[in-house]
Design an enzyme around this catalytic site. Structure first.
Site, PDB file in Angstrom:
ATOM      1  N   HIS A  11     -32.510 -50.538   8.613  1.00  0.00           N
ATOM      2  CA  HIS A  11     -33.591 -51.530   8.552  1.00  0.00           C
ATOM      3  C   HIS A  11     -34.186 -51.569   7.140  1.00  0.00           C
ATOM      4  O   HIS A  11     -34.362 -52.645   6.555  1.00  0.00           O
ATOM      5  CB  HIS A  11     -34.648 -51.155   9.589  1.00  0.00           C
ATOM      6  N   GLU A  12     -34.459 -50.373   6.590  1.00  0.00           N
ATOM      7  CA  GLU A  12     -35.078 -50.320   5.250  1.00  0.00           C
ATOM      8  C   GLU A  12     -34.069 -50.729   4.175  1.00  0.00           C
ATOM      9  O   GLU A  12     -34.439 -51.380   3.188  1.00  0.00           O
ATOM     10  CB  GLU A  12     -35.633 -48.921   4.975  1.00  0.00           C
TER      11      GLU A  12
ATOM     12  N   HIS B 114     -34.076 -54.304   3.681  1.00  0.00           N
ATOM     13  CA  HIS B 114     -35.163 -54.794   2.816  1.00  0.00           C
ATOM     14  C   HIS B 114     -34.742 -54.782   1.338  1.00  0.00           C
ATOM     15  O   HIS B 114     -35.104 -55.677   0.579  1.00  0.00           O
ATOM     16  CB  HIS B 114     -36.412 -53.929   2.981  1.00  0.00           C
TER      17      HIS B 114
ATOM     18  N   GLY C  30     -41.193 -46.112   8.430  1.00  0.00           N
ATOM     19  CA  GLY C  30     -40.321 -46.380   7.282  1.00  0.00           C
ATOM     20  C   GLY C  30     -40.916 -47.489   6.448  1.00  0.00           C
ATOM     21  O   GLY C  30     -41.642 -48.347   6.964  1.00  0.00           O
TER      22      GLY C  30
ATOM     23  N   CYS D  44     -41.416 -54.313  12.240  1.00  0.00           N
ATOM     24  CA  CYS D  44     -41.438 -54.307  10.772  1.00  0.00           C
ATOM     25  C   CYS D  44     -42.884 -54.496  10.333  1.00  0.00           C
ATOM     26  O   CYS D  44     -43.559 -55.427  10.791  1.00  0.00           O
ATOM     27  CB  CYS D  44     -40.573 -55.441  10.225  1.00  0.00           C
ATOM     28  N   LEU D  45     -43.348 -53.624   9.445  1.00  0.00           N
ATOM     29  CA  LEU D  45     -44.748 -53.703   9.004  1.00  0.00           C
ATOM     30  C   LEU D  45     -45.037 -55.009   8.271  1.00  0.00           C
ATOM     31  O   LEU D  45     -46.189 -55.431   8.197  1.00  0.00           O
ATOM     32  CB  LEU D  45     -45.084 -52.509   8.084  1.00  0.00           C
TER      33      LEU D  45
ATOM     34  N   GLN E 278     -42.027 -53.877   0.138  1.00  0.00           N
ATOM     35  CA  GLN E 278     -43.103 -54.160   1.099  1.00  0.00           C
ATOM     36  C   GLN E 278     -44.484 -53.894   0.529  1.00  0.00           C
ATOM     37  O   GLN E 278     -45.490 -54.287   1.127  1.00  0.00           O
ATOM     38  CB  GLN E 278     -42.892 -53.354   2.386  1.00  0.00           C
TER      39      GLN E 278
HETATM   40 NI    NI Z   1     -39.304 -53.683   7.836  1.00  0.00          NI
END
Ligand code: NI
Length: 151
Positions: free
Chosen positions: A134-135, A138, A44, A92-93, A49
């Site tokens: 989660h996204e 963001h 995701g 998380c990336l 990001q």
């Molecule tokens: Ni994330």
């Protein structure tokens, strides 16, 4: 095009993203988001990001298991959250190598638009529900670090 990931503690990760009003450039943004997400590799990604402060999320819950299910959420709104919560270990990336156990509603319903601006709605559970929340965090300038570590 694979873009550079915005990494914690970049202040952009704490800012609220803006609704998409013009869809002309969303297709290109979404392609770059998928390229970057698959390269990372992740399941995701939110536009912030890769440095675009727009309310766009991409997700592919199954590609690592050989069952790709790419999905695009533009301007998502969570309309319902289940009372029961589940704990998942989330990565998380933007915060590499820092998994965190996060408790979230097990099921969510949402409305969103696709990359062409067409409306959709659906209900998600399991990994997809956790990933979407989660996204969505963001888009609101929140990350897993804003959640308490769950038992
Ligand atoms: Ni994330």
């Amino acid at each position: 095009m694979i873009r550079d990931l915005v990494l914690h503690p970049d202040e952009r990760l704490g800012k609220v993203s803006k609704p998409v009003k013009r869809f002309e450039a969303v297709g290109t943004l979404v392609r770059d988001m998928f390229d970057t997400m698959y390269d990372a590799p992740g399941r995701g990604l939110a536009a912030v990001q890769i440095g675009f402060m727009q309310r766009v999320v991409v997700m592919d819950a199954g590609w690592k298991e050989g069952t790709p299910t790419p999905m695009v959420f533009v301007n998502p709104i969570i309309t319902e959250r289940s009372d029961d919560e589940v704990v998942n270990e989330e990565g998380c990336l933007s915060i590499p190598d820092t998994p965190r156990r996060v408790s979230r509603p097990a099921q969510v319903s949402l409305r969103w638009q696709d990359e062409n601006g067409l409306p959709h709605e659906g209900t998600f559970e399991g990994f997809e529900a956790a990933c979407i929340q989660h996204e969505f965090d963001h888009l609101e300038g929140r990350t897993i670090l804003d959640h308490p570590e769950a038992a």
